[in-house]
Scaffold this motif. Structure first.
Motif, PDB file in Angstrom:
ATOM      1  N   ASP A  37      -8.823   3.267   2.907  1.00  0.00           N
ATOM      2  CA  ASP A  37      -7.981   4.278   2.260  1.00  0.00           C
ATOM      3  C   ASP A  37      -6.577   4.318   2.865  1.00  0.00           C
ATOM      4  OD1 ASP A  37      -9.855   5.073   0.358  1.00  0.00           O
ATOM      5  OD2 ASP A  37     -10.764   6.545   1.708  1.00  0.00           O
ATOM      6  N   GLY A  38      -6.050   3.161   3.147  1.00  0.00           N
ATOM      7  CA  GLY A  38      -4.683   3.063   3.655  1.00  0.00           C
ATOM      8  C   GLY A  38      -4.528   3.278   5.148  1.00  0.00           C
ATOM      9  N   ALA A  50      -6.945   1.519  -1.102  1.00  0.00           N
ATOM     10  CA  ALA A  50      -6.363   0.580  -0.134  1.00  0.00           C
ATOM     11  C   ALA A  50      -7.377   0.283   0.967  1.00  0.00           C
ATOM     12  CB  ALA A  50      -5.065   1.144   0.434  1.00  0.00           C
ATOM     13  N   ASP A  51      -8.510  -0.321   0.548  1.00  0.00           N
ATOM     14  CA  ASP A  51      -9.524  -0.809   1.490  1.00  0.00           C
ATOM     15  C   ASP A  51      -9.328  -2.316   1.547  1.00  0.00           C
ATOM     16  OD1 ASP A  51     -10.475   1.764   1.340  1.00  0.00           O
ATOM     17  OD2 ASP A  51     -12.369   1.261   0.355  1.00  0.00           O
ATOM     18  N   LEU A  86       0.851  -1.186   0.000  1.00  0.00           N
ATOM     19  CA  LEU A  86       0.000   0.000   0.000  1.00  0.00           C
ATOM     20  C   LEU A  86       0.884   1.232   0.000  1.00  0.00           C
ATOM     21  CD1 LEU A  86      -2.435  -1.018   2.913  1.00  0.00           C
ATOM     22  CD2 LEU A  86      -2.438  -1.795   0.525  1.00  0.00           C
ATOM     23  N   ALA A  87       0.545   2.204  -0.834  1.00  0.00           N
ATOM     24  CA  ALA A  87       1.233   3.490  -0.796  1.00  0.00           C
ATOM     25  C   ALA A  87       0.187   4.541  -0.481  1.00  0.00           C
ATOM     26  CB  ALA A  87       1.906   3.780  -2.129  1.00  0.00           C
ATOM     27  N   ASP A  88       0.226   5.046   0.761  1.00  0.00           N
ATOM     28  CA  ASP A  88      -0.810   5.967   1.240  1.00  0.00           C
ATOM     29  C   ASP A  88      -2.193   5.360   1.032  1.00  0.00           C
ATOM     30  OD1 ASP A  88       1.151   7.782   2.088  1.00  0.00           O
ATOM     31  OD2 ASP A  88       1.329   8.575   0.056  1.00  0.00           O
ATOM     32  N   ALA A  89      -3.055   6.046   0.266  1.00  0.00           N
ATOM     33  CA  ALA A  89      -4.454   5.607   0.207  1.00  0.00           C
ATOM     34  C   ALA A  89      -4.729   4.560  -0.861  1.00  0.00           C
ATOM     35  CB  ALA A  89      -5.356   6.828  -0.034  1.00  0.00           C
ATOM     36  N   THR A  90      -3.706   4.199  -1.643  1.00  0.00           N
ATOM     37  CA  THR A  90      -3.962   3.264  -2.743  1.00  0.00           C
ATOM     38  C   THR A  90      -3.073   2.025  -2.666  1.00  0.00           C
ATOM     39  OG1 THR A  90      -2.442   4.517  -4.121  1.00  0.00           O
ATOM     40  CG2 THR A  90      -4.770   5.001  -4.421  1.00  0.00           C
TER      41      THR A  90
END
Ligand SMILES: [Zn+2]
Length: 478
Positions: A458-459, A421-422, A26-30
């Motif tokens: 979202d991360g 990134a859920d 995961l990179a931040d929210a994605t």
């Protein structure tokens, strides 16, 4: 921030077979990617060991109630206190659900957005602001209906971001489980000061109106037996009982059915899916609508195709007919798997889910006072019972749902690079895998999801070791 989830079995949510040992980065929210070669020289700020676990998309539930401060159910009952709808969202989140569709369709988008902002679960709205659906709500209950709800329209709701029409009809307005649970017992208690169970209320209702609510005259022996069983024989004579049942059920029934018709038409016009209450009281109308022009133009989801107002045979015949016309079939857990307060048989569930792959969507509905069996329990049961592979079962609560209701979870619902990134990390229930009828031998494709360990939205890690870390996304961890 970069997070690597390593060592788990990755289930993508698109129906594909699980991959063992791949890392989800995961990179931040994605989601940056799914890497089969981790950890060879790779860098991450946080590494989460998911050995013995399944890594899945955050689950998406397209049939929930009681998750906003708006009017409750299609009957627009009084809104739940804030603590209660928030605790309903907690239950969804702790079980790995990261997006819910609020099918209490008389709420406004302002109320949906308030819930969405108050909790890490992504709360999306549906609308049933249709003249007949509002009339049905008023006839059945309407205690939660304020002028802004009654003045709202489906068009305005969709413009404001509602992603579906629904729930069209409901047990409260169509003489179903909502009447058995709430309105009939309340009416009986007002007159007799006696508390009856939902099953007793249903037996009295069936004796008066029949299972399809179309009896002209009560079945007198059945009514006498039902009144005796409920302890009402000395308190409520059969004629009074019949009047009471008709007074509860019939006023909202006709407008409730008209509301379904208006809603399917609205779905065709407004270009969002409709979710209809599929039950014995609505089945004839649904079959008629599925066959006509608007019904074929709209995307329609037959909610809880496994509704127990049907016999299992009727549920299957109705579902097959609707699916033949292109409608999507959804099954709900209600509380039939574990809690069994309101639904005490799994016959309908097994019959529908064993019928090839016709049912593509899984949801929960509300259950008794919000105590439904969680969505992930439905996924687990499908695998343990041998109805679906793990990949297919997870898709029914993630990728398939995102596809069926395009506005519900755009950019989510699957584990793939570039998507939100859920995700949920659940332990493999090794005890149930051993008991699986799905091929007998233990493998990734018949692993059964067990306890939910971690959840990301979202991360942000919003559940850690089975506990919610934060109620507020703005105070999240990154
Ligand atoms: Zn329903």
């Amino acid at each position: 921030m970069r997070t690597a989830i390593v060592g788990g079995t990755v289930v993508a949510g698109d129906g594909s077979a699980p991959r063992t040992g791949a890392a989800v980065v995961l990179a931040d929210a994605t989601i940056e990617g799914i890497d089969a070669r981790w950890p060879d020289g790779s860098r991450a700020d946080v590494i989460i060991d998911a050995t013995g676990c399944l890594v899945m998309p955050g689950l998406i539930n397209c049939h929930t109630h009681g998750v906003t401060p708006g009017p409750l159910f299609p009957s627009a009952a009084a809104a739940l206190p804030d603590a209660e709808w928030q605790s309903n969202l907690d239950r969804h989140l702790l079980a790995g659900t990261t997006t819910v569709l609020n099918l209490c369709g008389l709420a406004t988008m302002a109320e949906v957005e308030a819930a969405d902002a108050a909790h890490p679960v992504k709360v999306k709205g549906a609308t049933s602001h249709l003249p007949s659906a509002i009339a049905a709500a008023r006839a059945a209950d309407g205690a939660g209906l304020r002028p802004e709800h009654a003045a709202m329209t489906a068009e305005a709701m969709v413009s404001a971001g509602a992603v579906a029409i629904g729930e069209l009809g409901g047990g409260q307005t169509l003489g179903g489980g909502g009447q058995d649970l709430q309105y009939i017992p309340a009416a009986i208690e007002r007159i007799t000061a006696t508390v009856v169970t939902a099953a007793q209320a249903r037996a009295i209702k069936d004796a008066v109106l029949g299972p399809h609510l179309d009896r002209d005259r009560p079945d007198e022996p059945a009514l006498a037996a039902a009144l005796t069983d409920a302890g009402l024989a000395p308190l409520l004579d059969p004629n009074k009982a019949a009047d009471l049942i008709r007074g509860c059920v019939l006023p909202s029934l006709h407008s409730g059915l008209a509301g379904i018709r208006e809603g399917v038409l609205a779905a065709a016009t407004l270009g969002v899916p409709a979710v209809v209450h599929s039950a014995s009281a609505s089945a004839a109308l649904l079959r008629e609508l599925a066959a006509d022009k608007a019904g074929r133009r709209a995307t329609v989801i037959a909610g809880h195709s496994n509704h127990t107002s049907f016999t299992p045979d009727e549920a299957l015949a109705t579902a097959r007919d609707l699916a033949d016309h292109g409608w999507l079939l959804e099954c709900c857990t209600f509380d039939l798997l574990e809690l069994r307060h309101t639904v005490t048989t799994r016959d309908h569930w097994d019959r529908l889910l064993a019928d090839g792959d016709s049912v593509t969507l899984l949801a929960t509905d509300y259950g008794y006072l919000g105590q439904h069996d969680p969505l992930i329990s439905g996924v687990s049961d499908l695998v343990a019972a041998g109805h679906r592979s793990l990949g297919a079962a997870v898709a029914m609560a993630s990728g398939n749902v995102a596809e069926a209701v395009p506005g519900l979870a755009p950019g989510a619902g699957r584990l793939a690079a570039g998507l939100a990134a859920d995700l949920v990390i659940a332990e493999i229930d090794t005890r149930r895998m051993a008991g699986s009828r799905n091929g007998g031998t233990a493998s990734a494709s018949n692993a059964v999801p067990g306890r939910v360990r971690h959840v990301f939205v979202d991360g942000h890690q919003v559940v850690r070791n089975g506990s919610i870390t934060t109620r507020s996304m703005s105070a999240g961890s990154s």
